[in-house]
Design a protein around this motif. Sequence first.
Motif, mmCIF file in Angstrom:
data_model
loop_
_atom_site.group_PDB
_atom_site.id
_atom_site.type_symbol
_atom_site.label_atom_id
_atom_site.label_comp_id
_atom_site.label_asym_id
_atom_site.label_seq_id
_atom_site.Cartn_x
_atom_site.Cartn_y
_atom_site.Cartn_z
ATOM 1 N N THR A 6 0.849 -1.215 -0.066
ATOM 2 C CA THR A 6 -0.057 -0.058 0.038
ATOM 3 C C THR A 6 0.893 1.261 0.029
ATOM 4 O OG1 THR A 6 -0.140 0.173 2.464
ATOM 5 C CG2 THR A 6 -1.738 -1.046 1.322
ATOM 6 N N HIS A 7 2.151 1.177 0.112
ATOM 7 C CA HIS A 7 2.874 2.393 -0.117
ATOM 8 C C HIS A 7 4.476 2.028 -0.493
ATOM 9 C CE1 HIS A 7 3.380 6.517 1.981
ATOM 10 N NE2 HIS A 7 4.750 6.255 1.441
ATOM 11 N N THR A 8 4.591 2.541 -1.716
ATOM 12 C CA THR A 8 5.859 2.530 -2.513
ATOM 13 C C THR A 8 6.253 3.754 -3.124
ATOM 14 O OG1 THR A 8 5.346 1.845 -4.795
ATOM 15 C CG2 THR A 8 5.476 0.111 -3.017
ATOM 16 N N HIS A 9 7.433 3.913 -3.378
ATOM 17 C CA HIS A 9 7.990 5.037 -4.281
ATOM 18 C C HIS A 9 8.664 4.543 -5.447
ATOM 19 C CE1 HIS A 9 6.521 7.729 -0.992
ATOM 20 N NE2 HIS A 9 7.366 6.967 -0.209
ATOM 21 N N ILE A 10 8.167 3.286 -6.271
ATOM 22 C CA ILE A 10 8.832 2.753 -7.375
ATOM 23 C C ILE A 10 9.032 3.896 -8.169
ATOM 24 C CG2 ILE A 10 8.428 0.352 -6.570
ATOM 25 C CD1 ILE A 10 6.240 0.532 -8.874
ATOM 26 N N GLY A 92 -1.653 12.367 -1.047
ATOM 27 C CA GLY A 92 -0.584 12.413 -0.082
ATOM 28 C C GLY A 92 0.878 11.988 -0.836
ATOM 29 N N GLU A 93 1.777 11.667 0.083
ATOM 30 C CA GLU A 93 1.728 11.552 1.312
ATOM 31 C C GLU A 93 1.773 13.088 1.896
ATOM 32 O OE1 GLU A 93 5.277 9.695 3.457
ATOM 33 O OE2 GLU A 93 5.494 9.053 1.253
ATOM 34 N N THR A 94 1.100 12.999 2.809
ATOM 35 C CA THR A 94 0.894 14.300 3.867
ATOM 36 C C THR A 94 0.967 14.013 5.166
ATOM 37 O OG1 THR A 94 -0.697 16.117 4.139
ATOM 38 C CG2 THR A 94 -1.659 13.825 4.021
ATOM 39 N N MET A 154 -2.316 5.763 8.371
ATOM 40 C CA MET A 154 -1.345 6.171 8.925
ATOM 41 C C MET A 154 -0.323 5.280 8.418
ATOM 42 S SD MET A 154 -2.207 8.490 11.176
ATOM 43 C CE MET A 154 -0.843 8.656 12.193
ATOM 44 N N HIS A 155 0.548 5.970 7.518
ATOM 45 C CA HIS A 155 1.594 5.014 6.758
ATOM 46 C C HIS A 155 2.846 4.646 7.757
ATOM 47 C CE1 HIS A 155 5.212 5.659 4.801
ATOM 48 N NE2 HIS A 155 5.033 7.187 4.825
ATOM 49 N N SER A 156 3.253 3.545 7.563
ATOM 50 C CA SER A 156 4.714 2.894 8.149
ATOM 51 C C SER A 156 4.403 3.635 9.549
ATOM 52 C CB SER A 156 5.771 3.863 7.547
ATOM 53 O OG SER A 156 6.922 3.268 8.028
ATOM 54 N N THR A 204 5.749 -1.481 2.085
ATOM 55 C CA THR A 204 6.882 -1.507 2.172
ATOM 56 C C THR A 204 7.829 -0.265 2.357
ATOM 57 O OG1 THR A 204 7.340 -1.393 -0.366
ATOM 58 C CG2 THR A 204 7.567 -3.676 0.743
ATOM 59 N N ASP A 205 7.223 0.799 1.911
ATOM 60 C CA ASP A 205 7.730 2.246 1.927
ATOM 61 C C ASP A 205 9.001 2.199 1.018
ATOM 62 O OD1 ASP A 205 7.682 5.011 2.141
ATOM 63 O OD2 ASP A 205 8.644 5.017 4.043
ATOM 64 N N CYS A 206 9.101 1.309 0.216
ATOM 65 C CA CYS A 206 10.455 1.123 -0.742
ATOM 66 C C CYS A 206 10.769 2.238 -1.534
ATOM 67 C CB CYS A 206 10.435 -0.106 -1.506
ATOM 68 S SG CYS A 206 9.144 -0.124 -2.816
#
Length: 263
Positions: A6-10, A92-94, A154-156, A204-206
């Motif tokens: 649900t959260h990556t920066h690929i 987001g992300e905010t 609420m991420h990570s 992952t927040d990769c």
Amino acid sequence: MELIDTHTHIQEDAFEADRAEVLVRAFEAGVQHIVVVGFNLDSSRRAVELAQAHPRLSAVVGIQPNYAHEARPADWESIVELAQDSSVAGLGETGLDLYWKTVPLELQIDYFRRHLQLSQDTGLPFVVHSRDADADIVVELRKAAQAGPLNGVMHSFTGTMETAQACWELGLHISFAGMVTFKNNHALRAVAAAVPSERIVIETDCPYLASSPNRGKRNEPAFVTLTADCLAGVRGLSSKDFADLTTANAQRLFRLPAVGTVG
Ligand code: NI
């Protein structure tokens, strides 16, 4: 097994040389959908371009608090416009970040409120980044909740049980990244065990935040399986049941197509 990261920066340069291989590894590992999150206008645009090109990717667009001072007024208007694209699943992300102290808190709050308001106006969920700012974030969320229901994540998450509970009671999801797998992180695993079943998602927040045993390496979506396995154990579920649970939650949160309906 079908998981959602649900959260990556690929969209970032860290994946420029081998993005296609990274995606293949993710899909082979059982990741059926990947959310690509922007942190400023340029990275939001790149997230949308990727998501437009691939049915298993969705974009989240916005201006992260540490980038708020670089944003020009027209950037926010462009984000609002970008948010209408059918590949965009969230805002987001905010959030707020009191760790780096490079961006004045008032400016961060201004942008956080814009995302929350846009979420309430559009129905798109918001993605919250919090670093050393949990108390201020809960204050802002409570204010926004007076204007209407909240739909976000609420991420990570690395905060306390009290913060997690305040957030899920306000209608938010709680997302866990690789830090929850670290050996000494008992307190965070206790929070992950307590989150209501319908509110837990994984990420992952990769390329950041690799889980054990990949700590220190570039993170990638395939590694979300390690967080999933850890948390299945924490919650006393089979890997399959935990995958089904978190995938259903992520699909509902981001209004993603159900498994089997995408290419
Ligand atoms: Ni992120």
